[in-house]
Design a protein around this motif. Structure first.
Motif, PDB file in Angstrom:
ATOM      1  N   LEU A 131       0.831  -1.202   0.000  1.00  0.00           N
ATOM      2  CA  LEU A 131       0.000   0.000   0.000  1.00  0.00           C
ATOM      3  C   LEU A 131       0.865   1.251   0.000  1.00  0.00           C
ATOM      4  CD1 LEU A 131      -2.659  -0.924   2.731  1.00  0.00           C
ATOM      5  CD2 LEU A 131      -2.958  -1.013   0.245  1.00  0.00           C
ATOM      6  N   ARG A 132       0.447   2.241  -0.761  1.00  0.00           N
ATOM      7  CA  ARG A 132       1.143   3.544  -0.749  1.00  0.00           C
ATOM      8  C   ARG A 132       0.407   4.500   0.184  1.00  0.00           C
ATOM      9  NH1 ARG A 132       4.856   6.718  -2.814  1.00  0.00           N
ATOM     10  NH2 ARG A 132       5.717   5.039  -4.088  1.00  0.00           N
TER      11      ARG A 132
ATOM     12  N   PHE B 299      10.491   4.234   2.220  1.00  0.00           N
ATOM     13  CA  PHE B 299      10.271   5.678   2.185  1.00  0.00           C
ATOM     14  C   PHE B 299      10.871   6.241   0.900  1.00  0.00           C
ATOM     15  CE2 PHE B 299       9.962   4.822   6.727  1.00  0.00           C
ATOM     16  CZ  PHE B 299       8.855   5.581   7.079  1.00  0.00           C
ATOM     17  N   ASP B 300      10.157   7.156   0.272  1.00  0.00           N
ATOM     18  CA  ASP B 300      10.602   7.711  -1.004  1.00  0.00           C
ATOM     19  C   ASP B 300      11.956   8.395  -0.912  1.00  0.00           C
ATOM     20  OD1 ASP B 300       8.262   6.777  -1.994  1.00  0.00           O
ATOM     21  OD2 ASP B 300       7.404   8.727  -2.545  1.00  0.00           O
TER      22      ASP B 300
ATOM     23  N   HIS C  78       7.178  12.611   3.776  1.00  0.00           N
ATOM     24  CA  HIS C  78       7.394  11.902   2.519  1.00  0.00           C
ATOM     25  C   HIS C  78       6.390  10.761   2.369  1.00  0.00           C
ATOM     26  CE1 HIS C  78      11.294  13.956   2.006  1.00  0.00           C
ATOM     27  NE2 HIS C  78      11.410  13.794   3.298  1.00  0.00           N
ATOM     28  N   GLN C  79       6.051  10.446   1.129  1.00  0.00           N
ATOM     29  CA  GLN C  79       5.233   9.274   0.860  1.00  0.00           C
ATOM     30  C   GLN C  79       6.052   8.010   1.131  1.00  0.00           C
ATOM     31  OE1 GLN C  79       2.955   9.230  -2.825  1.00  0.00           O
ATOM     32  NE2 GLN C  79       3.360  11.412  -3.126  1.00  0.00           N
ATOM     33  N   PHE C  80       5.342   6.908   1.319  1.00  0.00           N
ATOM     34  CA  PHE C  80       6.046   5.638   1.503  1.00  0.00           C
ATOM     35  C   PHE C  80       5.126   4.496   1.107  1.00  0.00           C
ATOM     36  CE2 PHE C  80       3.879   6.477   5.474  1.00  0.00           C
ATOM     37  CZ  PHE C  80       3.402   5.243   5.892  1.00  0.00           C
ATOM     38  N   VAL C  81       5.744   3.352   0.841  1.00  0.00           N
ATOM     39  CA  VAL C  81       5.013   2.122   0.534  1.00  0.00           C
ATOM     40  C   VAL C  81       5.311   1.118   1.630  1.00  0.00           C
ATOM     41  CG1 VAL C  81       4.718   0.206  -1.074  1.00  0.00           C
ATOM     42  CG2 VAL C  81       5.068   2.530  -1.948  1.00  0.00           C
ATOM     43  N   LYS C  82       4.258   0.491   2.159  1.00  0.00           N
ATOM     44  CA  LYS C  82       4.417  -0.562   3.159  1.00  0.00           C
ATOM     45  C   LYS C  82       3.768  -1.821   2.624  1.00  0.00           C
ATOM     46  CE  LYS C  82       2.200  -0.207   7.129  1.00  0.00           C
ATOM     47  NZ  LYS C  82       1.901   0.249   8.499  1.00  0.00           N
TER      48      LYS C  82
ATOM     49  N   GLY D  76      -1.495  -0.734  -3.821  1.00  0.00           N
ATOM     50  CA  GLY D  76      -2.814  -0.168  -3.609  1.00  0.00           C
ATOM     51  C   GLY D  76      -2.759   1.170  -2.893  1.00  0.00           C
ATOM     52  N   ASP D  77      -3.919   1.756  -2.674  1.00  0.00           N
ATOM     53  CA  ASP D  77      -4.052   3.057  -2.015  1.00  0.00           C
ATOM     54  C   ASP D  77      -4.395   2.846  -0.546  1.00  0.00           C
ATOM     55  OD1 ASP D  77      -4.420   5.723  -1.411  1.00  0.00           O
ATOM     56  OD2 ASP D  77      -6.481   5.767  -2.147  1.00  0.00           O
ATOM     57  N   ALA D  78      -3.496   3.284   0.349  1.00  0.00           N
ATOM     58  CA  ALA D  78      -3.711   3.080   1.780  1.00  0.00           C
ATOM     59  C   ALA D  78      -4.925   3.841   2.289  1.00  0.00           C
ATOM     60  CB  ALA D  78      -2.467   3.501   2.554  1.00  0.00           C
TER      61      ALA D  78
END
Length: 308
Positions: free
Chosen positions: A33-34, A55-56, A76-80, A89-91
């Protein structure tokens, strides 16, 4: 024996730091998820299973194990997730679905449980905390604080799942304790902290000096007195103070006085004369000049604006 000020506790009180738990989650199978940037101090904790955070702005992926907690500044945006083989997907959408616990994943595979939230602060806190902390803090569930972290996470996971009376309040209080543990962990590794008040509180020579200034912010402290409290020469003390706090001792004292003045002007009905005297200024004009130089507004204008 005279009790000295707990600088960390005083700063957290001044910044009105309050922790809020968003929702716990359960992911089964593969997922990713982003999360958007929120400009808020956030935390993500893992109760069961394993996953990672990208982390971006960081080159290295952070691997999370059960009991791990990550705190970050939200800039910052991040993906987990736990898989690079599935679409990201969209968090916001995933956590916006109905139910007390967010659920996602392909449904076949390992199970991951966790909880997250954020720390809200006032305007003073945005300056004091964001500058004092590193962008990312990774607390490991197998370090010296693991027993405390695991107990807090287990209780936090149970309360955030909802159902019990007062669950939301209890979860937020537990998250606040988690935040304090994170700050204590930072103090244990102070050399990794940015220069500032938090790093200074961990310095064995400078910490006693900070406590003196916080005990009596209105006292006309002299460099000789402060250097003596640190058991150092004037020159060595001044150099060391600036190296860990980022500013000279006199500037630190000025800034702290102004933070106290901001709170009093915003929340109290104290007169300007009484406030000026309590902070060590011999006249209203001297206090007003110092306040305006730091904040850009005269005290009276600041009080009107903050309350409006």
């Amino acid at each position: 024996m005279l009790d000295r000020t707990d600088v960390l506790a005083e700063v957290l009180t001044l910044t009105e730091a309050t922790c809020h738990v968003s929702r716990s989650f359960v992911a089964e199978g593969e997922w990713a998820l982003r999360y958007p940037a929120t400009q808020r101090l956030k935390f993500s904790a893992l109760v069961e299973g394993t996953c990672w955070i990208d982390f971006d702005h960081l080159d290295q992926r952070i691997e999370l194990q059960p009991g791990d907690v990550v705190m970050f500044d939200g800039r910052h945006q991040f993906v987990k997730g736990n898989s690079d083989a599935v679409p990201v997907g969209d968090a916001v959408a995933a956590f916006g679905a109905e139910g007390s616990v967010a659920r996602f994943g392909t449904g076949v595979g390992p199970r991951v449980r966790g909880v997250g939230g954020h720390v809200s602060v006032n305007r003073i806190g945005e300056e004091l905390l964001f500058r004092a902390l590193p962008p990312v803090i990774h607390l490991r569930g197998d370090d010296d604080r693991s027993a405390v972290l695991r107990w807090l996470l287990e209780r936090l996971d149970r309360e955030s799942a909802g159902g019990e009376p007062g669950a939301g309040l209890a979860a937020d209080k537990l998250a606040h304790l988690l935040f304090v543990e994170a700050l204590r962990a930072c103090l244990d590794e102070a050399t990794a902290l940015p220069v500032g008040w938090l790093r200074a509180t961990a310095d064995e020579r400078i910490a006693p000096v900070l406590r003196l200034m916080h005990d009596e912010p209105g006292r006309a402290w002299q460099l000789e007195e402060l250097a003596k409290a640190a058991a150092m020469s004037r020159t060595t003390f001044a150099e060391r103070f600036r190296a860990v706090a980022g500013v000279p001792p006199v500037t630190y004292l000025l800034n702290w006085r102004m933070r106290l003045a901001e709170r009093a002007l915003r929340d109290e009905d104290v007169s300007l004369s009484a406030l000026a005297h309590s902070l060590g200024y011999t006249s209203d004009s001297a206090f007003s000049t110092a306040f305006k130089r730091v904040n850009g507004l005269a005290p009276k204008r600041y009080r009107e604006a903050s309350r409006r």
